[in-house]
Design a protein around this motif. Structure first.
Motif, PDB file in Angstrom:
ATOM      1  N   SER A 112      47.169  40.698  49.041  1.00  0.00           N
ATOM      2  CA  SER A 112      46.144  40.596  49.370  1.00  0.00           C
ATOM      3  C   SER A 112      44.983  41.767  49.547  1.00  0.00           C
ATOM      4  CB  SER A 112      45.889  39.645  50.752  1.00  0.00           C
ATOM      5  OG  SER A 112      46.278  40.298  51.280  1.00  0.00           O
ATOM      6  N   THR A 113      45.492  43.322  48.981  1.00  0.00           N
ATOM      7  CA  THR A 113      44.605  44.338  49.405  1.00  0.00           C
ATOM      8  C   THR A 113      44.591  44.596  48.242  1.00  0.00           C
ATOM      9  OG1 THR A 113      45.636  45.360  51.148  1.00  0.00           O
ATOM     10  CG2 THR A 113      44.850  46.354  50.126  1.00  0.00           C
ATOM     11  N   PRO A 114      43.080  44.882  47.367  1.00  0.00           N
ATOM     12  CA  PRO A 114      43.165  45.551  46.039  1.00  0.00           C
ATOM     13  C   PRO A 114      43.136  46.819  45.694  1.00  0.00           C
ATOM     14  CG  PRO A 114      40.962  44.275  47.095  1.00  0.00           C
ATOM     15  CD  PRO A 114      42.415  44.742  47.929  1.00  0.00           C
ATOM     16  N   THR A 115      43.344  47.631  44.734  1.00  0.00           N
ATOM     17  CA  THR A 115      42.870  48.646  44.476  1.00  0.00           C
ATOM     18  C   THR A 115      41.467  48.478  43.772  1.00  0.00           C
ATOM     19  OG1 THR A 115      45.195  49.207  43.518  1.00  0.00           O
ATOM     20  CG2 THR A 115      43.486  50.802  42.494  1.00  0.00           C
ATOM     21  N   ILE A 116      40.162  49.371  44.473  1.00  0.00           N
ATOM     22  CA  ILE A 116      38.864  49.682  44.313  1.00  0.00           C
ATOM     23  C   ILE A 116      38.459  50.655  43.233  1.00  0.00           C
ATOM     24  CG2 ILE A 116      36.683  49.339  44.954  1.00  0.00           C
ATOM     25  CD1 ILE A 116      38.360  47.976  47.146  1.00  0.00           C
ATOM     26  N   THR A 117      37.868  50.494  41.768  1.00  0.00           N
ATOM     27  CA  THR A 117      38.091  51.504  40.886  1.00  0.00           C
ATOM     28  C   THR A 117      36.669  51.341  40.366  1.00  0.00           C
ATOM     29  OG1 THR A 117      39.676  51.733  40.892  1.00  0.00           O
ATOM     30  CG2 THR A 117      38.585  52.803  38.652  1.00  0.00           C
ATOM     31  N   PRO A 118      35.434  52.031  41.276  1.00  0.00           N
ATOM     32  CA  PRO A 118      33.955  52.198  40.296  1.00  0.00           C
ATOM     33  C   PRO A 118      34.271  52.334  38.645  1.00  0.00           C
ATOM     34  CG  PRO A 118      34.455  53.390  42.368  1.00  0.00           C
ATOM     35  CD  PRO A 118      35.331  53.144  42.033  1.00  0.00           C
ATOM     36  N   ILE A 119      33.676  51.521  38.138  1.00  0.00           N
ATOM     37  CA  ILE A 119      33.352  52.576  36.185  1.00  0.00           C
ATOM     38  C   ILE A 119      31.554  52.722  36.649  1.00  0.00           C
ATOM     39  CG2 ILE A 119      34.249  51.957  34.438  1.00  0.00           C
ATOM     40  CD1 ILE A 119      35.785  50.006  35.255  1.00  0.00           C
ATOM     41  N   ALA A 120      31.984  54.184  36.200  1.00  0.00           N
ATOM     42  CA  ALA A 120      30.966  54.589  35.549  1.00  0.00           C
ATOM     43  C   ALA A 120      29.948  54.575  34.790  1.00  0.00           C
ATOM     44  CB  ALA A 120      30.394  56.362  35.677  1.00  0.00           C
ATOM     45  N   VAL A 121      28.429  53.637  34.688  1.00  0.00           N
ATOM     46  CA  VAL A 121      27.850  53.007  33.602  1.00  0.00           C
ATOM     47  C   VAL A 121      27.228  53.893  32.918  1.00  0.00           C
ATOM     48  CG1 VAL A 121      25.994  51.602  32.738  1.00  0.00           C
ATOM     49  CG2 VAL A 121      27.051  50.929  35.046  1.00  0.00           C
ATOM     50  N   PRO A 122      26.810  54.233  31.397  1.00  0.00           N
ATOM     51  CA  PRO A 122      27.047  55.198  30.265  1.00  0.00           C
ATOM     52  C   PRO A 122      24.727  55.720  30.921  1.00  0.00           C
ATOM     53  CG  PRO A 122      27.958  54.990  29.323  1.00  0.00           C
ATOM     54  CD  PRO A 122      27.704  53.342  30.208  1.00  0.00           C
ATOM     55  N   ARG A 123      24.156  56.262  30.792  1.00  0.00           N
ATOM     56  CA  ARG A 123      22.650  56.231  30.950  1.00  0.00           C
ATOM     57  C   ARG A 123      22.908  56.251  28.899  1.00  0.00           C
ATOM     58  NH1 ARG A 123      19.178  59.339  33.703  1.00  0.00           N
ATOM     59  NH2 ARG A 123      20.607  58.966  35.391  1.00  0.00           N
ATOM     60  N   MET A 176      45.411  39.699  38.573  1.00  0.00           N
ATOM     61  CA  MET A 176      44.288  39.096  38.868  1.00  0.00           C
ATOM     62  C   MET A 176      43.105  40.292  38.742  1.00  0.00           C
ATOM     63  SD  MET A 176      42.274  37.112  38.290  1.00  0.00           S
ATOM     64  CE  MET A 176      40.572  35.824  38.984  1.00  0.00           C
ATOM     65  N   LYS A 177      42.545  40.723  38.156  1.00  0.00           N
ATOM     66  CA  LYS A 177      40.930  41.382  37.953  1.00  0.00           C
ATOM     67  C   LYS A 177      40.094  41.433  37.841  1.00  0.00           C
ATOM     68  CE  LYS A 177      43.737  45.400  35.276  1.00  0.00           C
ATOM     69  NZ  LYS A 177      43.964  46.078  33.696  1.00  0.00           N
ATOM     70  N   ILE A 178      39.109  41.611  38.812  1.00  0.00           N
ATOM     71  CA  ILE A 178      37.670  41.431  39.162  1.00  0.00           C
ATOM     72  C   ILE A 178      37.037  42.612  38.953  1.00  0.00           C
ATOM     73  CG2 ILE A 178      36.187  39.967  40.024  1.00  0.00           C
ATOM     74  CD1 ILE A 178      38.553  38.198  40.115  1.00  0.00           C
ATOM     75  N   LEU A 179      35.939  42.115  37.689  1.00  0.00           N
ATOM     76  CA  LEU A 179      34.738  43.168  37.706  1.00  0.00           C
ATOM     77  C   LEU A 179      34.082  42.360  38.190  1.00  0.00           C
ATOM     78  CD1 LEU A 179      34.696  46.024  36.275  1.00  0.00           C
ATOM     79  CD2 LEU A 179      33.810  44.583  33.869  1.00  0.00           C
ATOM     80  N   HIS A 180      32.209  43.922  39.154  1.00  0.00           N
ATOM     81  CA  HIS A 180      31.948  43.330  39.863  1.00  0.00           C
ATOM     82  C   HIS A 180      30.806  44.206  39.307  1.00  0.00           C
ATOM     83  CE1 HIS A 180      30.471  44.163  44.109  1.00  0.00           C
ATOM     84  NE2 HIS A 180      29.408  43.243  43.086  1.00  0.00           N
ATOM     85  N   LEU A 197      35.731  48.103  39.626  1.00  0.00           N
ATOM     86  CA  LEU A 197      36.792  47.689  38.693  1.00  0.00           C
ATOM     87  C   LEU A 197      37.907  46.948  40.214  1.00  0.00           C
ATOM     88  CD1 LEU A 197      38.528  45.724  36.640  1.00  0.00           C
ATOM     89  CD2 LEU A 197      39.730  48.411  36.656  1.00  0.00           C
ATOM     90  N   VAL A 198      38.210  45.228  40.682  1.00  0.00           N
ATOM     91  CA  VAL A 198      39.445  44.960  41.524  1.00  0.00           C
ATOM     92  C   VAL A 198      40.342  44.506  41.143  1.00  0.00           C
ATOM     93  CG1 VAL A 198      38.448  44.031  43.435  1.00  0.00           C
ATOM     94  CG2 VAL A 198      36.524  43.928  43.082  1.00  0.00           C
ATOM     95  N   ASP A 199      41.370  45.621  41.154  1.00  0.00           N
ATOM     96  CA  ASP A 199      42.278  45.194  40.464  1.00  0.00           C
ATOM     97  C   ASP A 199      43.645  44.314  42.101  1.00  0.00           C
ATOM     98  OD1 ASP A 199      45.095  44.623  39.708  1.00  0.00           O
ATOM     99  OD2 ASP A 199      45.577  46.881  38.469  1.00  0.00           O
ATOM    100  N   PHE A 200      43.449  43.506  41.923  1.00  0.00           N
ATOM    101  CA  PHE A 200      44.902  43.134  42.839  1.00  0.00           C
ATOM    102  C   PHE A 200      45.644  42.528  41.962  1.00  0.00           C
ATOM    103  CE2 PHE A 200      40.655  41.054  43.948  1.00  0.00           C
ATOM    104  CZ  PHE A 200      40.521  40.709  46.190  1.00  0.00           C
ATOM    105  N   ASN A 201      46.476  43.299  40.992  1.00  0.00           N
ATOM    106  CA  ASN A 201      47.900  43.421  40.054  1.00  0.00           C
ATOM    107  C   ASN A 201      48.347  44.821  40.449  1.00  0.00           C
ATOM    108  OD1 ASN A 201      47.210  40.472  39.497  1.00  0.00           O
ATOM    109  ND2 ASN A 201      46.360  40.838  37.929  1.00  0.00           N
TER     110      ASN A 201
END
Length: 445
Positions: free
Chosen positions: A275-286, A1-5, A263-267
């Motif tokens: 129940s422990t996710p891999t949390i990955t910030p994704i940079a947003v372009p300017r 399960m992948k969640i984008l916050h 990006l919060v990846d539970f897979n």
């Protein structure tokens, strides 16, 4: 399960009279690509979709066009109301959007069961439970009582918010156990947590008398997606409690912060547990060139002439500038001087600040001298040294003195005032001494 916050889009914002329409349109296109490339199962927008309760028509169009495009990605959308959002505006399309794989939770003034639901992955399996908590308005969670002190109201409101989270989390646990006890529970929120770093564009939330919510009041969810604070950051040092921040700079003081979505990846295979996710910030372009330039006029001129952003700018996409001018003098033509530096350059000044440069540090910082160690005259002299006394060019009073004698006149006036005060003080001391002697003589008799 992948969640984008993500959160705090502020669609429809007017930035020093400038529209952010092109930036927001570019961000939403970029976000759609990220959803597809990262195979995101659910997208959470944690409040402040719009900048005002009456967003312009183009902002609503961007919002609905994005939802339509998202359906091709097989991604569930969850939209939470923020303090900038109008509950009625979000709710007006809620009934329709539920048929487009979208959940809208505009306020907590609904049944708790509508705030707790399962999220499906791309295969249609229920893969997570969400406690969808939007911006909490006091009237939705607490009843005001007569005679309460400010402290009582603050404590009651904090306890009510904590209880609301606890109640939803308990329902989420019950729902999870009925589906699969190994799937994660995710919670959301749109509020100010204690100890976070804010920016100029953030409108302070005072929930009644509550200035900030203690992170200890959050439930033990596997991930908590927060909105309202525009700088991305963790809360209370917890990896799983996060503000993702706004996707575009909403004030010039946010330029030194890399914008992101999370990006919060539970897979992930790297997870130590289910129940422990891999949390990955994704940079947003300017998507819009912006810059802050500080210094005196020569330094600003040098920065403008050597700015890579200004050199790359075009007439269709000029650089937006905030210029902070350090000056000791009051320049009536400051705006014209700065504007002249941008002649033939693709740049626009949106904010011009005059910053008075202090020549010296304050008395308390200079050589750690204490005021008690200085005489009155020494304090005055040190204080005068911190000021830039602008000389007068004309005098209407012929007795005032020559045109370059303003500082001397101030010092003379201070000396006269000091002499008068000290003279009065000596008179008081003399009177006290005479009175004391008379009292002593009376006691002897």
């Amino acid at each position: 399960m992948k969640i984008l916050h993500t959160s705090d889009w502020h669609l429809g914002q007017s930035f020093f009279t400038k529209s952010r329409k092109n930036e927001h349109a570019a961000f939403l296109r970029w976000l759609l690509n990220e959803v597809e490339e990262k195979c995101v199962d659910a997208l959470i927008v944690a409040g402040d979709v719009f900048d005002t309760g009456t967003p312009p028509s183009y902002a609503r169009e961007l919002y609905h066009e994005f939802i339509g495009e998202l359906q091709n990605k097989q991604c569930t959308l969850v939209v939470l109301g923020g303090n900038h959002d109008s509950v009625s505006v979000l709710n007006e399309s809620k009934a329709l959007l539920k048929y487009l794989n979208s959940h809208v939770v505009a306020s907590t003034n609904i049944d708790d069961s509508e705030q707790v639901f399962a999220l499906k992955d791309k295969s249609g399996n229920q893969a997570a439970i969400l406690c969808a908590v939007p911006f909490i308005r006091p009237r939705d969670v607490v009843t005001s009582e007569a005679g309460q002190s400010a402290i009582d109201k603050r404590q009651n409101l904090g306890n009510a918010i904590k209880q609301h989270y606890a109640s939803l989390y308990q329902q989420a646990c019950t729902l999870r156990d009925s589906i699969n006890p190994n799937i994660p529970i995710i919670a959301t929120g749109h509020l100010t947590a204690l100890g976070v770093s804010q920016s100029e564009s953030v409108r302070d939330i005072y929930i009644g008398t509550l200035e900030g919510f203690d992170a200890a009041g959050f439930p033990p969810a596997d991930y908590i997606a927060l909105g309202h604070i525009h700088r991305p950051q963790k809360v209370a040092g917890k990896e799983y409690i996060r503000y993702c921040g706004s996707p575009i700079p909403l004030s010039f003081d946010e330029l030194n912060t890399q914008k992101q979505v999370v990006l919060v990846d539970f897979n992930s295979e790297e997870m130590p547990s289910a129940s422990t996710p891999t949390i990955t910030p994704i940079a947003v372009p300017r998507f819009q060139a912006m810059a802050v330039i500080k210094g005196d006029l020569p330094a600003i001129e040098h920065a403008i002439n050597h700015s890579a952003e200004i050199q790359k700018a075009t007439s269709d996409n000029p650089v937006w500038l905030c210029i902070e001018v350090e000056t000791q003098d009051y320049l009536t033509d400051l705006q014209q001087r700065v504007q002249a530096l941008l002649e033939d350059k693709h740049a626009e000044i949106l904010q011009l600040k005059r910053v008075r440069k202090r020549q010296q540090s304050s008395l308390s910082q200079k050589e750690n001298i204490q005021l008690s160690e200085l005489s009155v005259a020494e304090v005055f002299a040190a204080r005068m040294a911190l000021e830039n006394i602008e000389e007068e060019s004309e005098y209407t009073d012929q007795e005032a003195g020559p045109p370059n004698d303003r500082k001397a006149r101030i010092e003379q006036l201070f000396a006269e005032a000091l002499e008068l005060v000290q003279g009065n003080s000596e008179d008081v001391k003399s009177e006290e001494l005479v009175s004391s002697k008379q009292q002593d003589k009376g006691e002897e008799l």
